[in-house]
Write a protein that holds these residues in place. Structure first.
Motif, PDB file in Angstrom:
ATOM      1  N   MET A  67      -5.174  -0.026  -8.308  1.00 39.70           N
ATOM      2  CA  MET A  67      -6.155  -0.341  -7.344  1.00 39.70           C
ATOM      3  C   MET A  67      -6.085  -2.012  -7.238  1.00 39.70           C
ATOM      4  O   MET A  67      -6.011  -2.888  -6.613  1.00 39.70           O
ATOM      5  N   ARG A  88      -2.675  -3.656  -7.139  1.00 44.86           N
ATOM      6  CA  ARG A  88      -2.506  -3.834  -5.535  1.00 44.86           C
ATOM      7  C   ARG A  88      -3.263  -4.894  -4.929  1.00 44.86           C
ATOM      8  O   ARG A  88      -2.651  -5.687  -4.225  1.00 44.86           O
ATOM      9  N   SER A  89      -4.388  -5.169  -5.160  1.00 39.18           N
ATOM     10  CA  SER A  89      -5.176  -6.117  -4.647  1.00 39.18           C
ATOM     11  C   SER A  89      -4.717  -7.308  -5.115  1.00 39.18           C
ATOM     12  O   SER A  89      -4.836  -8.554  -4.335  1.00 39.18           O
ATOM     13  N   LEU A 149     -13.275   3.540  -3.946  1.00 40.17           N
ATOM     14  CA  LEU A 149     -13.046   4.512  -5.057  1.00 40.17           C
ATOM     15  C   LEU A 149     -14.189   5.346  -5.442  1.00 40.17           C
ATOM     16  O   LEU A 149     -14.235   6.681  -5.678  1.00 40.17           O
ATOM     17  N   GLY A 193     -11.827  -2.625  -3.155  1.00 40.32           N
ATOM     18  CA  GLY A 193     -11.183  -1.313  -3.519  1.00 40.32           C
ATOM     19  C   GLY A 193     -12.231  -0.417  -4.374  1.00 40.32           C
ATOM     20  O   GLY A 193     -12.101   0.887  -4.196  1.00 40.32           O
ATOM     21  N   VAL A 227       0.749  -1.227   0.165  1.00 42.79           N
ATOM     22  CA  VAL A 227      -0.211   0.037   0.098  1.00 42.79           C
ATOM     23  C   VAL A 227       0.915   1.252   0.098  1.00 42.79           C
ATOM     24  O   VAL A 227       0.575   2.154  -0.695  1.00 42.79           O
ATOM     25  N   THR A 273       2.405   1.599  -3.459  1.00 41.45           N
ATOM     26  CA  THR A 273       1.486   1.995  -4.441  1.00 41.45           C
ATOM     27  C   THR A 273       1.164   3.669  -4.259  1.00 41.45           C
ATOM     28  O   THR A 273       1.180   4.508  -4.974  1.00 41.45           O
ATOM     29  N   SER A 274       1.045   3.922  -3.035  1.00 42.98           N
ATOM     30  CA  SER A 274       0.685   5.500  -2.664  1.00 42.98           C
ATOM     31  C   SER A 274       1.867   6.390  -2.901  1.00 42.98           C
ATOM     32  O   SER A 274       1.560   7.404  -3.613  1.00 42.98           O
TER      33      SER A 274
END
Length: 280
Positions: A118, A121-122, A243, A239, A97, A100-101
Motif C-alpha cells: 500500500m 502504491r501510494s 487497512l 491507505g 491499483v 498491485t491487486s
C-alpha cells in the motif's frame, strides 16, 4: 460492500411461525404490525434496502462530479488540456491499483492487508502526480498555477468518480440478481447487523474524500513540488485507515471513526490547498 439473501419470504425462517401466530390471533390483528417490539430485518428487506440505497448512491456520485465541475469553473484555465492530462493521470493511478491487486492476488493474498504494498502504491501515485504537474508546467508555462492545478486534480478525480459509479451500479445489479455472491453479501449484513443506510453514507463520503484529495494534492504540488512528500504521507495515511478497517469485522467498520478517515484526510488536503492558493 456486502449483503444478501434471497428476497423471497420462504427464505425467512421466521415467516412460517409468524404466519401461524397471526392465524391463531382471535382479534385478527395486522400480522405486519410490529408496534411495541423490535423486528430484525429479513433477507428480503436487506436486499430491498440495498437495491434502493445503491440506486440512490449511483445517482449521488455523478452529482458530486457535476458539483465539483461547477465549483471549479471560476478557476478555469485558458485551455481545457490540463483536464485531459489530469484524466490521464487518474487512469495511470488506476492502472497502478490494478497491477498491485493482481500482484497481491497471485503472490500472496495476505499482502492485501500489509502496509508495504500500500505504501509503495501510494508513493508511486504521488510521483505520477508530480510528473504530471512538471509536464504541465513545460506545456503551459504561462498558465496560472492555481487553475492549472485545480483542473489537473479535477481530471484525476473524475476518473475515480467514474470508477466508483461503475462499481456501485455493478453492485446493485449483482445484489438484485440471485447469486452466491449476493447471498453471502446479504448474509453478512444480517449476521453482522450492518446498517445499510450508514454503509451508503460512508460510500458517498469515501468518494467525496477521494475527489477532494485528488484536487487538493495536485494543487499543493503545483504550488511547490517539495510538497509531494506531504501528499505521500497523506496518501499513506488514507491507505492505513483502509487497512485498519479491513482488519475489523463488517459490523465494526461502520461504527468506528476510522471509517471517516479518508473523508477527513480529503477535506484536510483540500483545505491546505485552498490556504496555499489564498497566499498567491
Amino acid at each position: 460492500m456486502t449483503t444478501s439473501s434471497s428476497p423471497s419470504s420462504a427464505a425467512d425462517p421466521e415467516a412460517p411461525a409468524e404466519a401461524a401466530s397471526c392465524s391463531s390471533d382471535p382479534h385478527g390483528s395486522d400480522p405486519h404490525d410490529h408496534t411495541g417490539h423490535d423486528h430484525p430485518p429479513t433477507g428480503a428487506e436487506i436486499v430491498s434496502a440495498l437495491v434502493r440505497g445503491l440506486s440512490i448512491v449511483s445517482l449521488v456520485i455523478p452529482a458530486v462530479a457535476v458539483a465539483l465541475v461547477l465549483v471549479c469553473l471560476p478557476a478555469t484555465p485558458s485551455t481545457p488540456l490540463p483536464l485531459v492530462l489530469g484524466i490521464a493521470l487518474g487512469a495511470l493511478q488506476l492502472m497502478g491499483v490494478v497491477v498491485t491487486s493482481m500482484f497481491v492476488s497471485k503472490v500472496q493474498r495476505r499482502l492485501a492487508v500489509n502496509p508495504g504494498p500500500m505504501a509503495v502504491r501510494s508513493t508511486v501515485e504521488e510521483v505520477l502526480r508530480l510528473a504530471a504537474v512538471l509536464f504541465a508546467g513545460l506545456l503551459w508555462p504561462s498558465e496560472a498555477v492555481g487553475p492549472m492545478g485545480i483542473w489537473l486534480g479535477l481530471g484525476a478525480a473524475l476518473v475515480w468518480i467514474v470508477l466508483a459509479t461503475a462499481q456501485t451500479v455493478s453492485a446493485r445489479r449483482r445484489i438484485a440478481a440471485p447469486s452466491a455472491w449476493a447471498t453471502e453479501a446479504v448474509g453478512t449484513f444480517l449476521t453482522e447487523k450492518v446498517s445499510v443506510p450508514r454503509s451508503m453514507v460512508l460510500r458517498v463520503l469515501d468518494v467525496v474524500g477521494t475527489a477532494l484529495f485528488q484536487i487538493g494534492a495536485t494543487v499543493l504540488i503545483v504550488l511547490s513540488p517539495v510538497l509531494t512528500i506531504g501528499t505521500i504521507v497523506l496518501s499513506i495515511a488514507t491507505g492505513l485507515s483502509t487497512l485498519i478497517l479491513q482488519r475489523r469485522s463488517p459490523g465494526e467498520r461502520t461504527h468506528t471513526l476510522w471509517a471517516y478517515a479518508p473523508f477527513g484526510i480529503g477535506v484536510l488536503t483540500a483545505a491546505l490547498a485552498l490556504l496555499g492558493l489564498s497566499t498567491l
